[in-house]
Design an enzyme around this catalytic site. Structure first.
Site, short mmCIF file in Angstrom:
data_model
loop_
_atom_site.label_atom_id
_atom_site.label_comp_id
_atom_site.label_asym_id
_atom_site.label_seq_id
_atom_site.Cartn_x
_atom_site.Cartn_y
_atom_site.Cartn_z
CG ASP A 113 -56.35 -24.21 67.82
OD1 ASP A 113 -55.64 -24.51 68.80
OD2 ASP A 113 -56.57 -24.99 66.89
CG ASN A 144 -61.84 -32.64 59.76
OD1 ASN A 144 -60.71 -32.38 60.13
ND2 ASN A 144 -62.88 -31.90 60.12
CG HIS A 178 -59.00 -29.97 61.88
ND1 HIS A 178 -60.16 -30.20 62.58
CD2 HIS A 178 -58.00 -30.31 62.74
CE1 HIS A 178 -59.87 -30.65 63.79
NE2 HIS A 178 -58.57 -30.73 63.91
CD GLU A 217 -63.03 -28.33 61.70
OE1 GLU A 217 -62.30 -29.18 61.15
OE2 GLU A 217 -63.57 -28.54 62.80
C1 F6R Z 1 -54.95 -28.20 68.36
C2 F6R Z 1 -55.34 -28.13 66.97
C3 F6R Z 1 -55.93 -29.29 66.24
C4 F6R Z 1 -55.34 -30.64 66.63
C5 F6R Z 1 -56.04 -31.77 65.88
C6 F6R Z 1 -55.55 -33.13 66.32
O1 F6R Z 1 -54.45 -26.96 68.82
O2 F6R Z 1 -55.22 -27.09 66.41
O3 F6R Z 1 -55.76 -29.08 64.86
O4 F6R Z 1 -53.97 -30.65 66.35
O5 F6R Z 1 -57.42 -31.70 66.10
O6 F6R Z 1 -55.91 -33.35 67.64
P1 F6R Z 1 -55.41 -34.63 68.44
O7 F6R Z 1 -53.94 -34.47 68.59
O8 F6R Z 1 -56.13 -34.55 69.75
O9 F6R Z 1 -55.79 -35.81 67.63
#
Ligand code: F6R
Length: 268
Positions: A67, A137, A139, A144
């Protein structure tokens, strides 16, 4: 799903790095799917160290990130391109033209940009190993809760919880984007191998839902139950709400024995 529970985030990173290393060594033109966020930072550090010791080359690797924020300049320190440069790209021998992120600028059609990203992945031969984190959550990428399980790369609005979780990375008053381009759930499922890492107590509920809940758009990560080759790397805290630790440990011992007899990662 293979569930591997590690003593610490450091041990988890070492073990996850072995998977990436196996791919890079076994495949002639490996295609790696990358994630940003706090979780993979330790993994990238181990990969950089391996590269510096001459154990790993990224010269023939192509990468596709999950992303990127909508309409963000690549040079903006908050962009995921900057994150990847800081933690990986600038420290290894990867050709910058082989590193892809799903970008979309204001004025461009996000649908066309999404299709173009899907095409680039396809032309590269598909993703061999996709690295993932998980949101509190549930994702994956920025898919999401309520995301279509058949979604492809597109623009998404981040939930208030995700914005709150990520606000720690922005200084007070700094603009925090609310839209992002993200690979879809179907895009992620197309990867040959998927490796999800989760550390810390704040991920324990989402991890439990992903592994033992029903497959549901309410917890997008639960879709990994439908993936042929998904491995989940957890530290003890992220695994703390799971009941079957003993079984996972035993199953891993058997898996390791099998892998030894067949050759590690024979499918890459
Ligand atoms: C990042 C992404 C998100 C993260 C997720 C966890 O490219 O796509 O799905 O992997 O939000 O983030 P952290 O590792 O910061 O807890």
């Amino acid at each position: 799903m293979q569930i591997i529970i590690h003593e610490s985030p450091e041990k988890l990173a070492q073990s996850a790095a072995q998977w990436v290393q196996a791919l890079l060594i076994k495949k002639t033109k490996p295609v790696l799917g990358l994630a940003t966020g706090s979780t993979p930072i330790k993994l990238y550090k181990v990969l950089v160290e391996k590269h510096q010791r001459g154990e790993l080359s990224f010269a023939d690797v192509k990468t596709f990130n999950l992303d990127e924020y909508f309409d963000i300049d690549a040079k903006n320190p908050q962009s995921y391109r900057s994150f990847m440069k800081q933690h990986l790209f600038d420290h290894v021998d990867i050709n910058p033209s082989n590193t892809f992120l799903p970008t979309c600028k204001k004025g461009q059609d996000p649908r066309e940009q999404g299709l173009a990203y899907e095409k680039e992945i396809k032309e590269a031969g598909g993703i061999d190993l996709q690295i993932l984190g998980i949101g509190g959550n549930g994702h994956i990428g920025f898919n999401e809760p309520s995301s279509s399980l058949r979604s492809r790369t597109r623009i998404k609005t981040l939930t208030q919880q995700t914005l709150k979780d990520n606000s720690r990375l922005f200084t007070p008053g700094e603009y925090q984007p609310t839209l992002a381009m993200t690979m879809g759930i179907a895009t992620i499922l197309d990867a040959k191998y998927v490796m999800l890492m989760a550390t810390g107590k704040q991920k324990a509920t989402a991890v439990k839902q992903m592994i033992t809940g029903g497959v549901s758009a309410n917890c997008p990560a639960s879709v990994l139950q439908m993936h042929e080759n998904a491995v989940i790397f957890l530290d003890k805290e992220a695994a703390s709400e799971l009941d079957d630790h003993e079984y996972y440990e035993w199953a891993n011992e058997q898996n390791n024995k099998l892998n030894e007899s067949l050759g590690f990662f024979h499918n890459f």
